[in-house]
Write an enzyme that holds these catalytic residues in place. Structure first.
Site, PDB file in Angstrom:
ATOM      1  N   SER A  78       0.793  -1.241   0.000  1.00 23.58           N
ATOM      2  CA  SER A  78       0.000   0.000   0.000  1.00 23.58           C
ATOM      3  C   SER A  78       0.817   1.278   0.000  1.00 23.58           C
ATOM      4  CB  SER A  78      -0.961   0.010   1.193  1.00 23.58           C
ATOM      5  OG  SER A  78      -2.051  -0.850   0.950  1.00 23.58           O
ATOM      6  N   LYS A  81       0.057   3.610  -2.802  1.00 21.54           N
ATOM      7  CA  LYS A  81      -1.025   4.597  -2.764  1.00 21.54           C
ATOM      8  C   LYS A  81      -0.481   6.021  -2.746  1.00 21.54           C
ATOM      9  CE  LYS A  81      -4.657   1.752  -0.638  1.00 21.54           C
ATOM     10  NZ  LYS A  81      -4.074   0.463  -0.286  1.00 21.54           N
ATOM     11  N   SER A 133      -6.050   3.516   4.184  1.00 18.37           N
ATOM     12  CA  SER A 133      -5.476   2.611   3.200  1.00 18.37           C
ATOM     13  C   SER A 133      -6.553   1.812   2.475  1.00 18.37           C
ATOM     14  CB  SER A 133      -4.462   1.659   3.853  1.00 18.37           C
ATOM     15  OG  SER A 133      -3.594   1.124   2.897  1.00 18.37           O
TER      16      SER A 133
END
Length: 364
Positions: A78, A81, A133
């Site tokens: 993640s 991101k 997230s």
């Protein structure tokens, strides 16, 4: 193997460039090509970490203070991101309402809990992306940008602009997919660029916030534990999958300096180790010889056009041709083709003039 390119004689005398075929300095400096620990001389090494790769850098000066396998390619989870947000924040109106698709709502892994109702602003989705997230928020934002394919193209183009050349994005959320990769160096680059964007910086520094629900709202909290426990912490993003293991990028500001620590493929609980790496960075910055640098982004097309002077002289044309020739040596094959065409045109013109002279001589 060596490559040789002949520059057309139409503009200058023939010049031959010869360079090693694979000679290329790692982005950020020669030392950053090492896979082992890289640290300044004369100081104690950074604290030990279970991370397979890390970078400690001063975002204020761009200096890389220490690293381990900084350009090693790993799954980003993640932390990707960050690139999603940095790419899409300038493209999407923060006040635009979005109706997530059923596909977005049903994304696997971490989610903020979206519904298929048109109750979310783009701003809400960015908070869900960077604080909670949310993989569902990542997909909803990609859909708002015109779909996953377009978003992946935009994200990879942004990575190239940042010179994050170890990064290949395949998903907007960072969920594992074959061919996807990043590096600790690239994550530090992306974080530095993101923190320079006020909206990005606001999302990653927010500890808690109200989030829309079909009938009311609920509270969401930032997954970055260091926002609550490390002095000066300002962001940025953590990630985990069973294949990527733990990844994290953290940034803190003290005494006019912002230190970034990026780690990848950590095998356990990393928060305490990141704190120690940040402490080391603050103690070293301004006192040691850096081992490399976080490079600046490449200029955009508009910036290149604005900076290009009008071709007013032959020397300028020669300089441009030399620059093109050097670029051709590093793999721009189209320039080689242009050089060959140029040589062919010069040769053809020479034969034409020779023929004209012969005919004139025969008539005299």
């Amino acid at each position: 193997m060596r490559k040789t390119l002949l520059v057309p004689a139409a503009l200058l005398a023939t010049v031959t460039f010869t360079v090693p075929a694979h000679a290329q300095t790692p982005v950020g400096g020669e030392l950053l090509g090492s896979k082992g620990l890289i640290k300044p001389a004369g100081v104690k090494a950074p604290p030990k970490t279970k991370a397979h790769s890390f970078v400690i850098a001063d975002a204020t000066t761009g200096e890389v203070l220490a690293a381990k396998d900084p350009h090693g390619r790993y799954l980003p989870a993640s932390t990707q991101k960050m690139l999603t947000a940095l790419t899409l924040i300038p493209k999407l109106d923060a006040n635009r309402k979005v109706k997530p698709s059923r596909n977005a709502v049903n994304q696997e892994g971490t989610a903020v809990g979206l519904s298929t109702k048109p109750i979310y602003k783009v701003d809400d989705l960015f908070r869900a992306l960077m604080m909670s997230s949310g993989n569902d928020a990542a997909m909803a934002l990609a859909e708002a940008n015109g779909g996953v394919a377009r978003t992946m193209a935009d994200m990879n183009a942004e990575a190239k602009r940042l010179q994050a050349n170890d990064t290949v994005a395949k998903t907007p959320s960072g969920l594992d997919k074959p061919g996807q990769s990043s590096s600790a160096y690239d994550l530090a680059l992306i974080a530095r660029a993101g923190l320079a964007n006020p909206a990005f910086a606001r999302y990653v520094s927010t500890k808690s916030s109200k989030f829309p629900a079909p009938k009311s709202y609920y509270e969401i909290a930032n997954h970055n534990k260091l926002l609550w426990r490390y002095k000066g912490m300002i962001g940025v993003k953590n990630g985990y999958t069973s294949k990527a293991l733990g990844s994290f990028v953290g940034a803190a500001t003290r005494d006019g300096h912002t230190i970034i620590v990026a780690i990848m493929k950590h095998e356990g609980y990393f928060w305490d180790e990141v704190e120690s790496l940040l402490d080391w960075g603050f103690s070293a910055t301004g006192k040691v010889t850096p081992v490399g640098a976080l490079v600046d982004p490449l200029p955009t097309v508009a910036e290149q056009v604005a900076a290009t002077p009008a071709p007013s002289s032959v020397p300028a044309a020669r300089t441009a041709l030399l620059d093109s020739a050097v670029k051709a040596q590093t793999g721009t094959s189209r320039m080689v083709g242009s050089a060959v065409v140029g040589i062919g045109l010069v040769g053809g013109l020479s034969w034409l003039l020779y023929g004209i002279r012969r005919r004139r001589s025969s008539r005299l």
